[in-house]
Each structure stands twice: as structure tokens, then as C-alpha cells.
Enzyme design. Structure first.
Site, PDB file in Angstrom:
ATOM      1  N   ALA A  64      10.926 127.052  25.152  1.00  0.00           N
ATOM      2  CA  ALA A  64      10.299 126.521  23.947  1.00  0.00           C
ATOM      3  C   ALA A  64      11.307 126.673  22.807  1.00  0.00           C
ATOM      4  O   ALA A  64      12.223 127.509  22.881  1.00  0.00           O
ATOM      5  CB  ALA A  64       9.031 127.310  23.654  1.00  0.00           C
ATOM      6  N   GLY A 109       9.745 128.230  28.669  1.00  0.00           N
ATOM      7  CA  GLY A 109       8.937 127.010  28.757  1.00  0.00           C
ATOM      8  C   GLY A 109       9.556 125.953  29.653  1.00  0.00           C
ATOM      9  O   GLY A 109       8.832 125.145  30.249  1.00  0.00           O
ATOM     10  N   GLU A 112       8.582 126.918  32.998  1.00  0.00           N
ATOM     11  CA  GLU A 112       7.137 126.672  33.131  1.00  0.00           C
ATOM     12  C   GLU A 112       6.847 125.183  33.331  1.00  0.00           C
ATOM     13  O   GLU A 112       5.956 124.810  34.092  1.00  0.00           O
ATOM     14  CB  GLU A 112       6.414 127.213  31.890  1.00  0.00           C
ATOM     15  CG  GLU A 112       6.478 128.734  31.846  1.00  0.00           C
ATOM     16  CD  GLU A 112       5.949 129.313  30.548  1.00  0.00           C
ATOM     17  OE1 GLU A 112       6.518 129.000  29.485  1.00  0.00           O
ATOM     18  OE2 GLU A 112       4.969 130.063  30.592  1.00  0.00           O
ATOM     19  N   GLU A 132      11.131 135.670  28.164  1.00  0.00           N
ATOM     20  CA  GLU A 132      10.332 135.890  26.951  1.00  0.00           C
ATOM     21  C   GLU A 132      10.263 137.355  26.524  1.00  0.00           C
ATOM     22  O   GLU A 132      10.226 137.655  25.328  1.00  0.00           O
ATOM     23  CB  GLU A 132       8.901 135.349  27.151  1.00  0.00           C
ATOM     24  CG  GLU A 132       8.789 133.846  27.100  1.00  0.00           C
ATOM     25  CD  GLU A 132       8.972 133.161  28.448  1.00  0.00           C
ATOM     26  OE1 GLU A 132       9.499 133.812  29.378  1.00  0.00           O
ATOM     27  OE2 GLU A 132       8.572 131.995  28.577  1.00  0.00           O
TER      28      GLU A 132
HETATM   29  N1  CO8 Z   1      15.203 127.290  21.328  1.00  0.00           N
HETATM   30  C1  CO8 Z   1      15.935 126.762  20.320  1.00  0.00           C
HETATM   31  N2  CO8 Z   1      17.251 126.546  20.395  1.00  0.00           N
HETATM   32  C2  CO8 Z   1      17.864 126.881  21.546  1.00  0.00           C
HETATM   33  C3  CO8 Z   1      17.185 127.432  22.647  1.00  0.00           C
HETATM   34  C4  CO8 Z   1      15.773 127.638  22.500  1.00  0.00           C
HETATM   35  N3  CO8 Z   1      15.006 128.106  23.493  1.00  0.00           N
HETATM   36  N4  CO8 Z   1      18.061 127.685  23.629  1.00  0.00           N
HETATM   37  C5  CO8 Z   1      19.269 127.280  23.167  1.00  0.00           C
HETATM   38  N5  CO8 Z   1      19.159 126.786  21.904  1.00  0.00           N
HETATM   39  C6  CO8 Z   1      20.219 126.253  21.046  1.00  0.00           C
HETATM   40  C7  CO8 Z   1      21.080 127.348  20.470  1.00  0.00           C
HETATM   41  O1  CO8 Z   1      20.463 127.916  19.332  1.00  0.00           O
HETATM   42  C8  CO8 Z   1      22.334 126.571  20.147  1.00  0.00           C
HETATM   43  O2  CO8 Z   1      22.152 125.807  18.986  1.00  0.00           O
HETATM   44  P1  CO8 Z   1      22.923 126.203  17.615  1.00  0.00           P
HETATM   45  O3  CO8 Z   1      24.373 126.219  17.970  1.00  0.00           O
HETATM   46  O4  CO8 Z   1      22.529 125.112  16.682  1.00  0.00           O
HETATM   47  O5  CO8 Z   1      22.386 127.517  17.253  1.00  0.00           O
HETATM   48  C9  CO8 Z   1      22.441 125.571  21.291  1.00  0.00           C
HETATM   49  O6  CO8 Z   1      21.113 125.484  21.826  1.00  0.00           O
HETATM   50  C10 CO8 Z   1      23.353 126.036  22.385  1.00  0.00           C
HETATM   51  O7  CO8 Z   1      22.936 127.323  22.809  1.00  0.00           O
HETATM   52  P2  CO8 Z   1      23.923 128.568  22.985  1.00  0.00           P
HETATM   53  O8  CO8 Z   1      25.061 128.457  22.030  1.00  0.00           O
HETATM   54  O9  CO8 Z   1      23.097 129.795  22.934  1.00  0.00           O
HETATM   55  O10 CO8 Z   1      24.464 128.291  24.453  1.00  0.00           O
HETATM   56  P3  CO8 Z   1      25.021 129.354  25.489  1.00  0.00           P
HETATM   57  O11 CO8 Z   1      25.582 128.575  26.600  1.00  0.00           O
HETATM   58  O12 CO8 Z   1      25.874 130.360  24.822  1.00  0.00           O
HETATM   59  O13 CO8 Z   1      23.694 130.150  26.010  1.00  0.00           O
HETATM   60  C11 CO8 Z   1      21.447 130.313  26.842  1.00  0.00           C
HETATM   61  C12 CO8 Z   1      22.744 129.476  26.771  1.00  0.00           C
HETATM   62  C13 CO8 Z   1      21.699 131.577  27.668  1.00  0.00           C
HETATM   63  C14 CO8 Z   1      20.403 129.461  27.541  1.00  0.00           C
HETATM   64  C15 CO8 Z   1      20.991 130.704  25.440  1.00  0.00           C
HETATM   65  O14 CO8 Z   1      20.991 129.525  24.620  1.00  0.00           O
HETATM   66  C16 CO8 Z   1      19.633 131.293  25.385  1.00  0.00           C
HETATM   67  O15 CO8 Z   1      19.457 132.449  25.705  1.00  0.00           O
HETATM   68  N6  CO8 Z   1      18.620 130.509  24.940  1.00  0.00           N
HETATM   69  C17 CO8 Z   1      17.251 130.985  24.778  1.00  0.00           C
HETATM   70  C18 CO8 Z   1      16.564 131.137  26.120  1.00  0.00           C
HETATM   71  C19 CO8 Z   1      15.165 131.669  25.943  1.00  0.00           C
HETATM   72  O16 CO8 Z   1      14.941 132.761  25.456  1.00  0.00           O
HETATM   73  N7  CO8 Z   1      14.144 130.861  26.336  1.00  0.00           N
HETATM   74  C20 CO8 Z   1      12.762 131.225  26.252  1.00  0.00           C
HETATM   75  C21 CO8 Z   1      12.183 130.816  24.920  1.00  0.00           C
HETATM   76  S1  CO8 Z   1      10.538 131.397  24.640  1.00  0.00           S
HETATM   77  C22 CO8 Z   1       9.580 130.347  25.546  1.00  0.00           C
HETATM   78  O17 CO8 Z   1      10.052 129.445  26.216  1.00  0.00           O
HETATM   79  C23 CO8 Z   1       8.120 130.578  25.480  1.00  0.00           C
HETATM   80  C24 CO8 Z   1       7.314 129.445  26.109  1.00  0.00           C
HETATM   81  C25 CO8 Z   1       5.864 129.481  25.652  1.00  0.00           C
HETATM   82  C26 CO8 Z   1       5.662 128.979  24.260  1.00  0.00           C
HETATM   83  C27 CO8 Z   1       4.248 129.035  23.847  1.00  0.00           C
HETATM   84  C28 CO8 Z   1       3.916 128.316  22.550  1.00  0.00           C
HETATM   85  C29 CO8 Z   1       4.756 128.531  21.364  1.00  0.00           C
END
Ligand code: CO8
Length: 255
Positions: A64, A109, A112, A132
């Protein structure tokens, strides 16, 4: 704003999540757009199935959109979670096969969403996970339920509590994905599966999906439901055609 791309390719609806700059993170509007794209085709008799994938090579969807989280109140969080649940339940109960073609990260998400699909084809570079807890949260789009259904409670607890990622070969061993292929074969394999299913009776396919899903519905006795559905298919035009075709040693003509 459109966050997805859609195309009809040889009777298959391909939905591509299109935010590669944010690793296809799922904004709430994006999830609603997926639901709308599916609803538009729900009555298309010609449709053989749906593939959901991500644009770019890095991600199916990295979760998400975390950047929208700070604006959410508790009730808004519940409402956004419910909106996602509604769309993911709709996917799970879609009458045509829905396959996730997972290229790269499928986290939170994103994982999911892939789990709500009927099957998952993963490219070798796919990485699944429910991170998460690292954000001080839990899965909110059905992950606590569907991961248990797919890989069992013990492993689901391990991956949800650690937030560890699951690589493609491990995902295959766990039963989280159906096939692992090279990145260039991911869509091709998903299309092959849909084409194979399309040779079968469409009503039988839709009823099998519904009946299998009933196993997880606490209000339905799945065995009773199966007997009812088996009986009504037997006397349906489609059932009669399939049985007659076998007895007459010919190919069934379901459409
Ligand atoms: N949300 C928003 N932006 C994201 C997300 C995300 N989940 N994942 C990556 N991005 C963005 C980064 O912020 C970055 O953008 P910017 O440069 O503008 O900041 C761009 O994508 C590239 O990402 P990275 O530079 O971080 O890329 P890396 O290759 O270094 O890392 C990863 C890749 C490991 C995937 C890393 O981006 C990461 O850890 N992302 C988050 C993963 C995560 O925690 N996902 C779970 C989110 S919570 C969720 O899904 C809950 C679902 C239920 C929701 C219920 C209702 C609200």
C-alpha cells in the site's frame, strides 16, 4: 488520474499497475480502479480470464502507498482497509480465472493483491513478503487470512511476524505461487493457463471457483454447497454437452 493500464489481448483482460516510479505502490484509488476494470468486463461472455501485473521490471506492487498513511485517522484507516477488502474479495470471487503475473516485489498490499487472485505465476526475481510489522502495523488487505490459507498457520506466522521476504523458489515450495518462470515468460505462462482453462466449460469453471471459495466461508457448508452445485451443473446445457461429447467421442463445444 489513471493508475492502471488495461488492454484486452486475445480475450484476456490485462491490468497493469502503472506507478513504476513508486514501485507500483497501491494508492486506494488505484485499487478501486482495478475493481472498476474488472466490473466492466464481468458480463463479457467472450472474456477468458484476467491477468494482473505491474509495469516495470522491479515490482508487481511494493505494498500500500505508505506516503498516504500519515493522513489517515483510525476510522479512515478502517474504511480504506474495507475498500481494499471489498475489491480483493471481488477478485477472489470473479467468475473467470484471475492470475497474478508477479515480476519483482510483491510486498504488503501487493502480496495481498496477488494472494486474492486465483493463481500466481512468479518470475525468478519475484520477492514476496508481509513487512507491515516493520512499520508497526499488520496486513490490512486480507493478508492475515489468505497467507494462512495458502501456506498454513505456522509459516504464515513466521513470515508475518518476522516480515522476512520470500524468494520465488521458496514461494513455490510453500505453495504461495503456482509456477516460477524466467521474467520474459511470466505473462506467457499466465496466458497459457488461461487458454487451457478456456477450453473447459465456463459455467463449470465459475462454479468451481465459487465452490472452492466456500471452504473459507464460515457461513457455508462446503460439502453441501458442492453437492448442490454438482447437481445443477449435471442438468445444465453445459454439463449435458460435456457428457454427450465424451460419450460421442468428440470435442465438447461449450460456446
Ligand atoms: N509506498 C510508497 N512508496 C513506496 C513504497 C510504498 N509501499 N515502496 C516503495 N516506494 C517508493 C519509494 O519511496 C521510492 O520513491 P522516492 O524515491 O520518491 O522516495 C521508490 O518507490 C523506490 O523505492 P526505494 O528507493 O525504496 O527502492 P529500493 O530498491 O531501495 O527498495 C523496497 C525497494 C525494499 C521494496 C523498499 O522500497 C521498501 O521497503 N518499500 C516498502 C515496502 C513495504 O513496507 N510495504 C508494505 C506497505 S504497508 C501495506 O502494504 C499495508 C497493506 C494494507 C493497507 C490497509 C489500508 C491502508
Amino acid at each position: 488520474m489513471e493508475y492502471i493500464l488495461t488492454e484486452l489481448d486475445d480475450k484476456i483482460l490485462i491490468i497493469s499497475i502503472n506507478r513504476p516510479e513508486a514501485l507500483n505502490a497501491l494508492k486506494p484509488e488505484l485499487i478501486l480502479q482495478i475493481g472498476e476494470a474488472l466490473k466492466k468486463q464481468a458480463n463479457n461472455q467472450e472474456l477468458n480470464g484476467v491477468i494482473i501485473t505491474g509495469t516495470g521490471e522491479k515490482a508487481f506492487a511494493a505494498g500500500a502507498d505508505i506516503k498516504g498513511f500519515p493522513n489517515l485517522t483510525e476510522s479512515a484507516g478502517i474504511a480504506v482497509s474495507k475498500e481494499g477488502h471489498d475489491v480483493f474479495n471481488y477478485i477472489e470471487n470473479y467468475p473467470k480465472p484471475v492470475i497474478a503475473a508477479v515480476n519483482g516485489f510483491a510486498l504488503g498490499g501487493g502480496c495481498e493483491l496477488a494472494m486474492a487472485c486465483h493463481m500466481r505465476v512468479a518470475s525468478e526475481n519475484a520477492l514476496f513478503g508481509m513487512p507491515e510489522v516493520k512499520l508497526g502495523l499488520i496486513p490490512g488487505y486480507g493478508g492475515t487470512q489468505r497467507l494462512v490459507q495458502l501456506i498454513g498457520k505456522s509459516k504464515a506466522l513466521e513470515y508475518i511476524l518476522t516480515g522476512d521476504m520470500i524468494n520465488a523458489p521458496t514461494a513455490l515450495t510453500l505453495g504461495l505461487v503456482n509456477h516460477v518462470v524466467t521474467p520474459d515468460q511470466c505473462l506467457i505462462k499466465a496466458k497459457e493457463l488461461i487458454a487451457k482453462i478456456a477450453r473447459n466449460g465456463p459455467k463449470a469453471v465459475a462454479t468451481a471457483i465459487k465452490t472452492i471459495n466456500s471452504y473459507f466461508d464460515k457461513k457455508i457448508n462446503g460439502f453441501d454447497f458442492e453437492m448442490q452445485n454438482f447437481g445443477s451443473l449435471m442438468v445444465s446445457d453445459e454439463g449435458k454437452e460435456g457428457i454427450n461429447a465424451f460419450l460421442e467421442k468428440r470435442k465438447a463445444n461449450f460456446r
